[in-house]
Design an enzyme around this catalytic site. Structure first.
Site, PDB file in Angstrom:
ATOM      1  N   TRP A 115      -3.661  -1.631  -1.219  1.00  9.93           N
ATOM      2  CA  TRP A 115      -3.572  -2.856  -2.005  1.00  9.93           C
ATOM      3  C   TRP A 115      -4.003  -3.941  -1.035  1.00  9.93           C
ATOM      4  CZ3 TRP A 115      -2.994  -4.635  -6.798  1.00  9.93           C
ATOM      5  CH2 TRP A 115      -2.761  -5.992  -6.948  1.00  9.93           C
ATOM      6  N   LYS A 124       7.731 -15.663 -22.108  1.00 12.94           N
ATOM      7  CA  LYS A 124       8.330 -14.389 -21.664  1.00 12.94           C
ATOM      8  C   LYS A 124       9.064 -13.722 -22.827  1.00 12.94           C
ATOM      9  CE  LYS A 124       6.477 -13.589 -18.786  1.00 12.94           C
ATOM     10  NZ  LYS A 124       5.515 -14.477 -18.232  1.00 12.94           N
ATOM     11  N   CYS A 133       0.855  -1.189   0.000  1.00  8.99           N
ATOM     12  CA  CYS A 133       0.000   0.000   0.000  1.00  8.99           C
ATOM     13  C   CYS A 133       0.886   1.233   0.000  1.00  8.99           C
ATOM     14  CB  CYS A 133      -0.863   0.011   1.255  1.00  8.99           C
ATOM     15  SG  CYS A 133      -1.812  -1.498   1.479  1.00  8.99           S
ATOM     16  N   GLU A 185       6.517 -12.497 -25.609  1.00 10.98           N
ATOM     17  CA  GLU A 185       5.608 -11.374 -25.342  1.00 10.98           C
ATOM     18  C   GLU A 185       6.311 -10.032 -25.183  1.00 10.98           C
ATOM     19  OE1 GLU A 185       4.634 -12.954 -20.840  1.00 10.98           O
ATOM     20  OE2 GLU A 185       3.208 -11.617 -21.799  1.00 10.98           O
ATOM     21  N   GLU A 231       7.042 -21.396 -20.181  1.00 12.41           N
ATOM     22  CA  GLU A 231       7.037 -20.053 -19.589  1.00 12.41           C
ATOM     23  C   GLU A 231       8.190 -19.200 -20.115  1.00 12.41           C
ATOM     24  OE1 GLU A 231       6.111 -16.676 -17.227  1.00 12.41           O
ATOM     25  OE2 GLU A 231       5.000 -18.284 -18.212  1.00 12.41           O
ATOM     26  N   HIS A 240      10.437 -35.787 -32.286  1.00 12.19           N
ATOM     27  CA  HIS A 240       9.210 -36.036 -33.051  1.00 12.19           C
ATOM     28  C   HIS A 240       8.852 -34.845 -33.935  1.00 12.19           C
ATOM     29  CE1 HIS A 240       8.959 -39.511 -30.472  1.00 12.19           C
ATOM     30  NE2 HIS A 240       9.089 -38.714 -29.429  1.00 12.19           N
ATOM     31  N   LYS A 243      -2.501  -6.079 -19.448  1.00 12.65           N
ATOM     32  CA  LYS A 243      -2.120  -6.739 -18.203  1.00 12.65           C
ATOM     33  C   LYS A 243      -3.205  -7.708 -17.749  1.00 12.65           C
ATOM     34  CE  LYS A 243       0.229  -7.920 -14.723  1.00 12.65           C
ATOM     35  NZ  LYS A 243       1.337  -8.840 -14.970  1.00 12.65           N
ATOM     36  N   ARG A 281       1.560   1.706  -5.961  1.00 12.81           N
ATOM     37  CA  ARG A 281       1.743   0.728  -4.888  1.00 12.81           C
ATOM     38  C   ARG A 281       0.438  -0.003  -4.556  1.00 12.81           C
ATOM     39  NH1 ARG A 281       6.350   1.561  -2.049  1.00 12.81           N
ATOM     40  NH2 ARG A 281       5.493   0.380  -0.309  1.00 12.81           N
ATOM     41  N   ASN A 293       0.725  -0.428   6.024  1.00 10.26           N
ATOM     42  CA  ASN A 293       1.161  -1.131   4.817  1.00 10.26           C
ATOM     43  C   ASN A 293       1.900  -2.379   5.284  1.00 10.26           C
ATOM     44  OD1 ASN A 293       2.241  -2.003   2.380  1.00 10.26           O
ATOM     45  ND2 ASN A 293       4.031  -0.653   2.586  1.00 10.26           N
ATOM     46  N   GLY A 294       1.358  -3.542   4.985  1.00 14.04           N
ATOM     47  CA  GLY A 294       2.007  -4.774   5.447  1.00 14.04           C
ATOM     48  C   GLY A 294       0.968  -5.790   5.878  1.00 14.04           C
TER      49      GLY A 294
HETATM   50  C1  AGP Z   1       1.824 -13.304 -18.847  1.00 18.32           C
HETATM   51  O1  AGP Z   1       3.021 -12.647 -18.797  1.00 18.32           O
HETATM   52  C2  AGP Z   1       0.765 -12.581 -19.575  1.00 18.32           C
HETATM   53  N1  AGP Z   1       0.561 -11.300 -19.048  1.00 18.32           N
HETATM   54  C3  AGP Z   1      -0.537 -13.360 -19.718  1.00 18.32           C
HETATM   55  O2  AGP Z   1      -0.244 -14.574 -20.357  1.00 18.32           O
HETATM   56  C4  AGP Z   1      -1.250 -13.658 -18.393  1.00 18.32           C
HETATM   57  O3  AGP Z   1      -0.563 -14.625 -17.678  1.00 18.32           O
HETATM   58  C5  AGP Z   1      -2.658 -14.184 -18.708  1.00 18.32           C
HETATM   59  O4  AGP Z   1      -3.353 -13.188 -19.401  1.00 18.32           O
HETATM   60  C6  AGP Z   1      -3.408 -14.598 -17.442  1.00 18.32           C
HETATM   61  O5  AGP Z   1      -3.582 -13.490 -16.627  1.00 18.32           O
HETATM   62  P1  AGP Z   1      -4.088 -13.706 -15.113  1.00 18.32           P
HETATM   63  O6  AGP Z   1      -3.041 -14.476 -14.379  1.00 18.32           O
HETATM   64  O7  AGP Z   1      -4.257 -12.308 -14.588  1.00 18.32           O
HETATM   65  O8  AGP Z   1      -5.393 -14.442 -15.190  1.00 18.32           O
END
Ligand code: AGP
Length: 610
Positions: free
Chosen positions: A74, A487, A2, A490, A483, A506, A605, A27, A100-101
């Site tokens: 938060w 990364k 927070c 994206e 993963e 394969h 996001k 924050r 905050n905590g």
């Molecule tokens: C991951 O880096 C991406 N931002 C995206 O794949 C994300 O993981 C996905 O949209 C799921 O989001 P969430 O965890 O908020 O549900």
């Protein structure tokens, strides 16, 4: 995480405090509030939502006060709403606290206070602290003493500011684990969670240390330990500019969040890991403990990075609890009329808690009568509201679109759930203790991994012009290969694929030549030797190999062009350490390609549309 701001001086405080909150909004931004003294009366104004909402609520022109404290939240305990927003007050209404905590032992303190007749009206841990300080004030009639006594009994983390009409010319701030800064201005003092709310007033500040308090009056301030020893902490110059402060001195939120992982994993474990008992305490699942004990099958549904966390969780839960686990893309699960029985328990994993496909999958599973649990980072988010019970990650706001700290917190929480479900079944206390102590050691081990950042940057530089990447791993490291590839894709827009290493023969092996960098996650486990032979298959076709390996591995270097060593840990926990170099490889390649690392093209996001 927070944001706190406090002010005492000659300026009108209300607008100054609210503007300070706006600088703290990165924050936390789910609710905000202010406490100020007007004619000796303590006034509290608070509202769910962003700081602008509070700004509209506060009648700045009617308020002349020049002392106050404020907070942008938060949530960790209690959904974001007007009632749970800070400040919280004691039962007399004369003492207000912003925090905050996380107060870990708030339930036991609350139980004692309820026995003594005190009343509670929110779901927060912070209200317990406010009422506790009030109860002690009634005994000692000294605000500083009451705050000190209360803080001597709380476990957990805090950055707090306290304002009371009992002692109207004073703000008390304190810190344990959460940052608190005291800005020293000309005849004014600004208290804040970090310098972002201070630098527009002064660049001279005191950074409180853990266990330290600041008692601030118009005349001046004194810094002391919670044990009442003067500390005379030095005043420093604030070097950073605002953008840097918001990013904690890092160039991007993504890099900041990668380096936050030791602390965010600590927060995910805080108050939950019982190493001595070889078990865990997950209060958020108490209501469904019997369902978890008798579950015949676990189905985990998620999207993107959270889906990768689900794949690792599948391995963890099947290994420790020996019950079948299935992992479903939420976007597929919601439409394919899945076979769900009342004995099934559904886990929905989501950082934002707002991903449309995952939310729809939750609703689909609920109406089919399954028990549905949420594992989310954003408190009070739709998935948290839609599920019967669940666990919060406590990773704080994740600003970078590429999820990093939320992923390691998801894996950490899943390791706790797997341990709990294992101990409910055939996992012995001895094995439980061994696993619990390895989980407890993760934060320090992540710190160790981060020490290789310079090496990782050099390796990334060597492959910045690659057009394709392959990521390979086996067992727990297969989801990690996915993963790592995600990364890189994206944030750098380079095509990359993750595969189970043995799957290469394969098909994908056709892609390999001297222009194909291949990242192997080759940590020590029972199939390590198989991975070495997969590496030889790549080398035989001139593929360039970057290997993530455990410290003490004497054999790996002959099979790879580059080796990034991570500390030893259990195979089920390797993904929490090995993902960090994968995050950094992607970050440094994207950085060198001058991509918009925090807001990559075409991405959001939180994907709230299907
Ligand atoms: C991951 O880096 C991406 N931002 C995206 O794949 C994300 O993981 C996905 O949209 C799921 O989001 P969430 O965890 O908020 O549900």
């Amino acid at each position: 995480m927070c944001g706190i701001v406090g002010y005492i001086g000659n300026q009108k405080a209300s607008r100054l405090l609210v503007n300070g909150l706006k600088r703290m909004e990165y924050r936390g931004y789910d609710s905000a509030g202010i406490a100020f003294l007007e004619n000796g009366i303590l006034n509290i104004m608070k509202k769910q939502g962003k700081v602008d909402g509070l700004d509209t609520l506060v009648p700045h022109d009617l308020i002349s006060t020049n002392i106050g404290i404020a907070h942008t939240r938060w949530a960790t305990h209690g959904f974001p709403n007007d009632n749970n927003a800070h400040p919280h007050t004691d039962n007399s209404g004369n003492i207000s606290v912003v925090h905050n905590g996380i107060i870990e032992n708030y339930t036991s303190i609350r139980t004692k206070l309820i026995k003594d007749g005190y009343k509670f009206s929110t779901d927060t841990d912070t209200e317990v602290l406010a009422i506790f300080i009030g109860a002690l004030y009634e005994k000692v009639k000294n605000l500083e003493e009451a705050v000190r006594m209360a803080l001597s009994e709380v476990d957990g983390t805090y950055g707090i500011a306290v304002l009371s009409s009992y002692e109207p010319d004073k703000i008390i701030a304190a810190r344990m684990g959460s940052p608190m800064v005291l800005g020293i201005g000309d005849n004014e003092f600004i208290i804040a969670s970090d310098a972002a709310a201070i630098i527009s007033h002064t660049n001279r500040a005191i950074y409180l240390n853990d266990g330290e308090m600041a008692i601030v009056t118009r005349e001046g301030y004194v810094t002391k330990t919670v044990q009442n020893e003067n500390t005379n902490t030095a005043v420093e110059d604030i070097e950073l500019d605002l953008e840097q402060i918001e990013k904690g001195g890092y160039d991007h939120f993504m890099l900041k969040e990668i380096f936050e992982q030791p602390e965010t994993v600590r927060n995910a474990l805080r108050g939950r890991l019982l190493v001595e008992k070889g078990n865990v305490r997950l209060g958020g699942l108490n209501a469904v403990i019997d369902k978890l004990r008798t579950a015949k099958r676990i189905v985990i549904t998620a999207c993107g990075t959270s889906w990768h966390a689900a794949l690792v969780a599948e391995y963890m839960i099947e290994q420790l609890a020996q019950i079948p686990v299935e992992v479903e893309y939420a976007s597929e699960f919601r439409y394919r009329n899945p076979i769900i029985t009342p004995d099934d328990v559904i886990f929905a994993i989501s950082q934002s808690g707002e991903t449309a496909d995952t939310l729809a999958a939750v609703k689909e599973a609920r109406q089919k009568g399954a028990t549905v649990l949420g594992f989310v980072n954003v408190v009070g988010s739709s998935i948290a509201r839609e599920t019967e019970a669940g666990i919060y990650l406590h990773a704080g706001p994740e600003i970078g679109v590429a999820s990093t700290k939320a992923f390691t917190s998801q894996l950490t929480v899943m390791s706790l759930v797997a341990l709990m479900m294992g101990r409910m079944r055939n996992l012995s206390q001895l094995d439980g203790k061994r696993i619990a102590s390895e989980i407890a050691a993760l934060p320090e081990k992540i710190e160790k991994v981060l020490e290789s950042t310079k090496l990782i940057r050099e390796i990334a530089h060597e492959y910045v012009n690659s057009k394709n990447f392959l990521y390979l791993g086996r067992g727990y490291n297969f989801p990690l290969a996915l993963e790592g590839a995600l990364k890189l894709k994206e944030i750098s827009y380079i095509h990359a694929e993750g595969y189970p290493a043995a799957e290469m023969k394969h098909g994908p092996i056709a892609l390999i030549d001297e222009n194909m960098p291949v990242v192997f996650i080759a940590t020590q486990d029972e199939i390590y030797d198989k991975v070495l032979s997969n590496m030889e298959e790549v080398r035989a076709r001139k593929g360039r190999i970057i290997a993530i390996a455990n410290e003490g591995d004497e054999r790996i270097h002959v099979h790879a062009d580059h080796v990034i060593y991570i500390p030893q840990t259990l195979p089920m926990l390797n993904p929490i350490l090995a993902v960090v170099p994968l995050q950094l490889i992607a970050y440094y390649i994207a950085l060198e390609l001058e991509c918009n690392v925090d807001q990559p093209r075409n991405l959001a996001k939180s994907v709230t549309v299907e």
